[in-house]
Every structure is written in structure tokens, then in C-alpha cells.
Scaffold this motif. Structure first.
Motif, PDB file in Angstrom:
ATOM      1  N   GLY A  21       0.790  -1.231   0.000  1.00  0.00           N
ATOM      2  CA  GLY A  21       0.000   0.000   0.000  1.00  0.00           C
ATOM      3  C   GLY A  21       0.816   1.271   0.000  1.00  0.00           C
ATOM      4  N   LEU A  22       2.131   1.122  -0.102  1.00  0.00           N
ATOM      5  CA  LEU A  22       3.033   2.273  -0.169  1.00  0.00           C
ATOM      6  C   LEU A  22       4.338   1.784  -0.781  1.00  0.00           C
ATOM      7  CD1 LEU A  22       4.345   3.037   3.458  1.00  0.00           C
ATOM      8  CD2 LEU A  22       3.188   0.945   2.814  1.00  0.00           C
ATOM      9  N   PRO A  23       5.219   2.676  -1.216  1.00  0.00           N
ATOM     10  CA  PRO A  23       6.474   2.243  -1.829  1.00  0.00           C
ATOM     11  C   PRO A  23       7.268   1.329  -0.898  1.00  0.00           C
ATOM     12  CG  PRO A  23       6.125   4.576  -2.237  1.00  0.00           C
ATOM     13  CD  PRO A  23       5.072   4.156  -1.249  1.00  0.00           C
ATOM     14  N   VAL A  24       7.988   0.375  -1.466  1.00  0.00           N
ATOM     15  CA  VAL A  24       8.719  -0.602  -0.660  1.00  0.00           C
ATOM     16  C   VAL A  24       9.687   0.055   0.320  1.00  0.00           C
ATOM     17  CG1 VAL A  24      10.414  -2.475  -0.772  1.00  0.00           C
ATOM     18  CG2 VAL A  24       8.390  -2.523  -2.245  1.00  0.00           C
ATOM     19  N   PRO A  25      10.485   1.057  -0.075  1.00  0.00           N
ATOM     20  CA  PRO A  25      11.380   1.688   0.914  1.00  0.00           C
ATOM     21  C   PRO A  25      10.615   2.231   2.124  1.00  0.00           C
ATOM     22  CG  PRO A  25      12.055   2.296  -1.283  1.00  0.00           C
ATOM     23  CD  PRO A  25      10.728   1.607  -1.434  1.00  0.00           C
ATOM     24  N   ALA A  26       9.447   2.822   1.880  1.00  0.00           N
ATOM     25  CA  ALA A  26       8.641   3.338   2.991  1.00  0.00           C
ATOM     26  C   ALA A  26       8.095   2.198   3.837  1.00  0.00           C
ATOM     27  CB  ALA A  26       7.496   4.199   2.454  1.00  0.00           C
ATOM     28  N   ALA A  27       7.692   1.105   3.181  1.00  0.00           N
ATOM     29  CA  ALA A  27       7.196  -0.060   3.915  1.00  0.00           C
ATOM     30  C   ALA A  27       8.292  -0.636   4.801  1.00  0.00           C
ATOM     31  CB  ALA A  27       6.692  -1.113   2.937  1.00  0.00           C
ATOM     32  N   LEU A  28       9.513  -0.660   4.301  1.00  0.00           N
ATOM     33  CA  LEU A  28      10.627  -1.182   5.089  1.00  0.00           C
ATOM     34  C   LEU A  28      10.962  -0.267   6.266  1.00  0.00           C
ATOM     35  CD1 LEU A  28      12.921  -2.509   2.221  1.00  0.00           C
ATOM     36  CD2 LEU A  28      11.498  -3.847   3.792  1.00  0.00           C
ATOM     37  N   ARG A  29      10.785   1.025   6.091  1.00  0.00           N
ATOM     38  CA  ARG A  29      10.980   1.936   7.226  1.00  0.00           C
ATOM     39  C   ARG A  29       9.920   1.662   8.298  1.00  0.00           C
ATOM     40  NH1 ARG A  29      12.311   5.600   3.032  1.00  0.00           N
ATOM     41  NH2 ARG A  29      10.192   6.463   2.971  1.00  0.00           N
ATOM     42  N   ALA A  30       8.715   1.313   7.860  1.00  0.00           N
ATOM     43  CA  ALA A  30       7.670   0.955   8.823  1.00  0.00           C
ATOM     44  C   ALA A  30       8.030  -0.336   9.545  1.00  0.00           C
ATOM     45  CB  ALA A  30       6.332   0.809   8.101  1.00  0.00           C
ATOM     46  N   VAL A  31       8.646  -1.271   8.834  1.00  0.00           N
ATOM     47  CA  VAL A  31       9.109  -2.513   9.459  1.00  0.00           C
ATOM     48  C   VAL A  31      10.132  -2.196  10.552  1.00  0.00           C
ATOM     49  CG1 VAL A  31      10.413  -4.641   9.074  1.00  0.00           C
ATOM     50  CG2 VAL A  31       8.652  -3.939   7.433  1.00  0.00           C
ATOM     51  N   GLN A  32      11.049  -1.286  10.251  1.00  0.00           N
ATOM     52  CA  GLN A  32      12.069  -0.906  11.236  1.00  0.00           C
ATOM     53  C   GLN A  32      11.437  -0.212  12.446  1.00  0.00           C
ATOM     54  OE1 GLN A  32      14.580   0.929   7.972  1.00  0.00           O
ATOM     55  NE2 GLN A  32      16.227   0.099   9.235  1.00  0.00           N
TER      56      GLN A  32
END
Length: 213
Positions: A21-32
Motif C-alpha cells: 500500500g506504499l512504496p517498498v522503501p517506505a514499507a521497510l521503514r515501517a518494518v524498522q
């Protein structure tokens, strides 16, 4: 996104399926951010060779080669009727937890391994000592198999095969027709056992972490 106090990789990682639901880099920042909030290592659970894996690598993450159970695992499936033999009894014994989970039962272990309506703590005992253990859980018509373990002094006696047969019988009795299990791809002995039982590879996955971790 999953967090369970660090017990098991799957229960402490983010499953990367579908559109985040958002760009992968942003999704990975959410994971962090999720990992920091829960005090765990930021980890992505990624199907090997998928478009998600390519995007995660492009975002600067790397395979977690230091993961305790191995960075890569093979997911296998098979029909229960091919190897069912007997019906396992579910016994929540302290020795089961010591062998299958590596320590006495904790609240986190209980949550990860005991959640669900149809869960089986199957074991084989000799002289009141648990010498082989496995956990099964039925969800709809699928038996999920995990934590198969045999004490070193009791290996090469067919105990794992026997226990899997009894667990398959338990699964059939609880409405399952198929099993699914996950095994580290370097565990060749276990893979051969599961292949002998009629299981085949469905897919593989790897754990990915930020490059600077």
C-alpha cells in the motif's frame, strides 16, 4: 508484522506478500519502526525469487546469513493419508517444551506454539523421558507441522517417522487432508524424511535485514 519476544524467526518478522500500500522503501521503514517499538531485530520474511525480494534488495537490505536457524527455508506440503499411521495423543508435558522449544515453557513460547483451537503437542517417551516431540495445528483442512525434534541418543531409530505418522493420523481425525511444514534448506536429513513421506517443495523463503544491521 509479527512480534513475539524474539522466539522464532517467523513470529518476529514481517511477512511480505501482496501490495504493502506504499512504496517498498517506505514499507521497510515501517518494518524498522515496528521492530524498534517491540524490541526485536527488523526482519522481512520474503519468498525467494519474488518481485518483493528484488525490491527489498534494491532498497538496500541483505539476506540475514547469521539467522540462528539458517537464512533460507524450504516450505513443503503433502497429503496426510500417504503417511498417517496411528493417532497421536496431545500431552502438554514439561519434557515436550524442553526438547522442542529448548527450555521450560514461557508465556511467549506458550503464545507462539499453543495458539489455536486444534493444537497437538505430540511426543514419544521412554522411561518417562520425552525422546521425540513435534507440534501440529489444524487450520481449516491443513495440518501445520513444526518443532520436530529427537534427542541425539535416540536418533536413527525411526522415531521421527513414527511421530510424523501419528501426528498425521491426529490431523486426519481433526479434519485436515494436507500438511505443510518448513525446514531449513541445509537440513538435508529432514528434507529426505519429508520427501519419503510424500511431501514436495512448495516454495522457499529467506530472512532479510537492513544492510547496516
Amino acid at each position: 508484522m509479527r512480534a513475539a519476544g524474539g522466539f522464532t524467526g517467523r513470529a518476529n518478522s514481517t511477512l511480505t506478500c501482496g501490495d504493502p500500500g506504499l512504496p517498498v522503501p517506505a514499507a521497510l521503514r515501517a518494518v524498522q519502526g515496528f521492530a524498534r517499538e517491540h524490541g526485536i531485530k527488523p526482519t522481512a520474511h520474503v519468498t525467494t525469487g519474488s518481485v518483493h525480494e528484488q525490491a527489498i534488495e534494491a532498497a538496500g537490505w541483505r539476506v540475514d546469513h547469521d539467522h540462528p536457524g539458517g537464512a533460507a527455508s524450504q516450505v513443503m506440503t503433502g497429503p496426510l493419508e500417504k503417511f498417517a499411521d496411528g493417532v497421536a495423543e496431545s500431552r502438554d508435558l514439561p519434557g515436550w517444551w524442553e526438547l522442542a522449544a529448548g527450555s521450560e515453557v514461557s508465556a511467549v513460547q506458550r503464545h507462539v506454539l499453543g495458539s489455536g483451537d486444534d493444537v497437538c503437542f505430540a511426543s514419544l517417551t521412554e522411561n518417562d523421558v520425552v525422546v521425540a516431540a513435534v507440534r501440529g495445528a489444524v487450520v481449516e483442512d491443513v495440518l501445520h507441522v513444526a518443532r520436530l525434534a529427537v534427542r541425539p541418543a535416540h536418533r536413527r531409530r525411526g522415531l521421527a517417522r513414527r511421530l510424523m505418522g501419528e501426528l498425521a493420523g491426529w490431523g486426519l481425525a481433526h479434519g485436515a487432508t494436507t500438511c505443510v511444514l518448513q525446514v531449513a534448506e541445509h537440513n538435508e536429513a529432514a528434507i529426505r524424511l519429508y520427501e519419503d513421506l510424500g511431501c514436495t517443495e512448495h516454495h522457499r523463503y529467506r530472512y532479510w535485514i537492513p544492510a547496516g544491521s
